[in-house]
Design a protein around this motif. Structure first.
Motif, short mmCIF file in Angstrom:
data_model
loop_
_atom_site.label_atom_id
_atom_site.label_comp_id
_atom_site.label_asym_id
_atom_site.label_seq_id
_atom_site.Cartn_x
_atom_site.Cartn_y
_atom_site.Cartn_z
N LYS A 1 51.76 32.70 17.94
CA LYS A 1 52.41 32.89 19.24
C LYS A 1 52.21 34.32 19.70
CE LYS A 1 55.73 29.29 18.54
NZ LYS A 1 57.07 28.85 18.47
N THR A 2 52.09 34.47 21.00
CA THR A 2 51.98 35.82 21.57
C THR A 2 53.36 36.47 21.56
OG1 THR A 2 52.44 35.12 23.83
CG2 THR A 2 50.12 35.05 23.10
N ALA A 3 53.38 37.76 21.76
CA ALA A 3 54.65 38.49 21.80
C ALA A 3 55.53 37.97 22.93
CB ALA A 3 54.39 39.98 21.95
N LEU A 4 54.90 37.62 24.05
CA LEU A 4 55.66 37.09 25.18
C LEU A 4 56.27 35.73 24.85
CD1 LEU A 4 56.60 37.30 28.10
CD2 LEU A 4 54.41 36.32 28.80
N GLU A 5 55.51 34.88 24.20
CA GLU A 5 56.02 33.56 23.81
C GLU A 5 57.20 33.70 22.84
OE1 GLU A 5 52.04 30.74 24.12
OE2 GLU A 5 52.32 32.02 22.36
N ARG A 6 57.05 34.60 21.88
CA ARG A 6 58.13 34.81 20.91
C ARG A 6 59.37 35.38 21.60
NH1 ARG A 6 58.71 34.41 15.53
NH2 ARG A 6 56.50 34.01 15.38
N ALA A 7 59.20 36.34 22.48
CA ALA A 7 60.33 36.93 23.20
C ALA A 7 61.02 35.87 24.06
CB ALA A 7 59.87 38.10 24.05
N THR A 8 60.23 35.00 24.68
CA THR A 8 60.80 33.93 25.50
C THR A 8 61.62 32.98 24.63
OG1 THR A 8 58.93 34.07 27.02
CG2 THR A 8 60.22 32.04 27.08
N LYS B 1 68.49 36.65 15.64
CA LYS B 1 68.62 38.02 15.11
C LYS B 1 67.68 38.97 15.83
CE LYS B 1 70.31 36.79 10.54
NZ LYS B 1 70.00 36.66 9.13
N SER B 2 66.48 38.52 16.04
CA SER B 2 65.49 39.35 16.73
C SER B 2 65.90 39.64 18.17
CB SER B 2 64.12 38.66 16.68
OG SER B 2 63.15 39.46 17.28
N ALA B 3 66.42 38.61 18.84
CA ALA B 3 66.86 38.79 20.23
C ALA B 3 67.99 39.79 20.32
CB ALA B 3 67.29 37.45 20.83
#
Length: 134
Positions: free
Chosen positions: A4-11, A45-47
């Motif tokens: 997954k891209t960083a954007l996908e993971r952040a989403t 946790k990351s969010a």
């Protein structure tokens, strides 16, 4: 399966956080997002690390608002004509404590001699007021 891209993971992180804040369980979030419960936990946790629960400025503003509310109440109390000298001393002590907290909140420190001078002046004012009331 592609990473997954960083954007996908952040989403995903924000989506998991949004669902959790709505009161949805981790298992339900996992089912809805098509990921494991452990992945949901990691995303949450990351969010939270990414956005933080409150910024420093938000905490400072909330603290300042609380101090202001206490000061408003203290000044209203000082206007009461039937307040005893001891009660006035306690309220003025609270005002001074709030002033110290506000100073700490903004990262400034009052020199100890200034604090002592203010406390002595407040005590003198109270004693003079008590003497003239008799």
């Amino acid at each position: 399966m592609a990473a997954k891209t960083a954007l996908e993971r952040a989403t995903e992180e924000l989506r998991a956080l949004e669902l959790r804040r709505k009161g949805i369980t981790l298992d339900e979030i996992a089912a809805e997002m098509g990921i494991s419960r452990r992945s949901v936990d990691r995303r949450l946790k990351s969010a939270l690390e990414r956005i933080g629960s409150e910024t420093t400025e938000q905490v400072r503003r909330r603290s300042e608002d609380q101090i202001d509310a206490v000061l408003r109440h203290a000044y209203r109390l000082l206007e009461l004509p039937n307040l005893s000298v001891n009660e006035r001393v306690r309220v003025l002590g609270l005002v001074l404590q709030c002033d110290r907290q506000r100073t700490d909140l903004f990262g400034a420190r009052w020199p100890s001699h200034l604090i002592a001078t203010l406390e002595i002046d407040n005590a003198k004012e109270l004693l003079d007021g008590a003497r003239s009331a008799k």
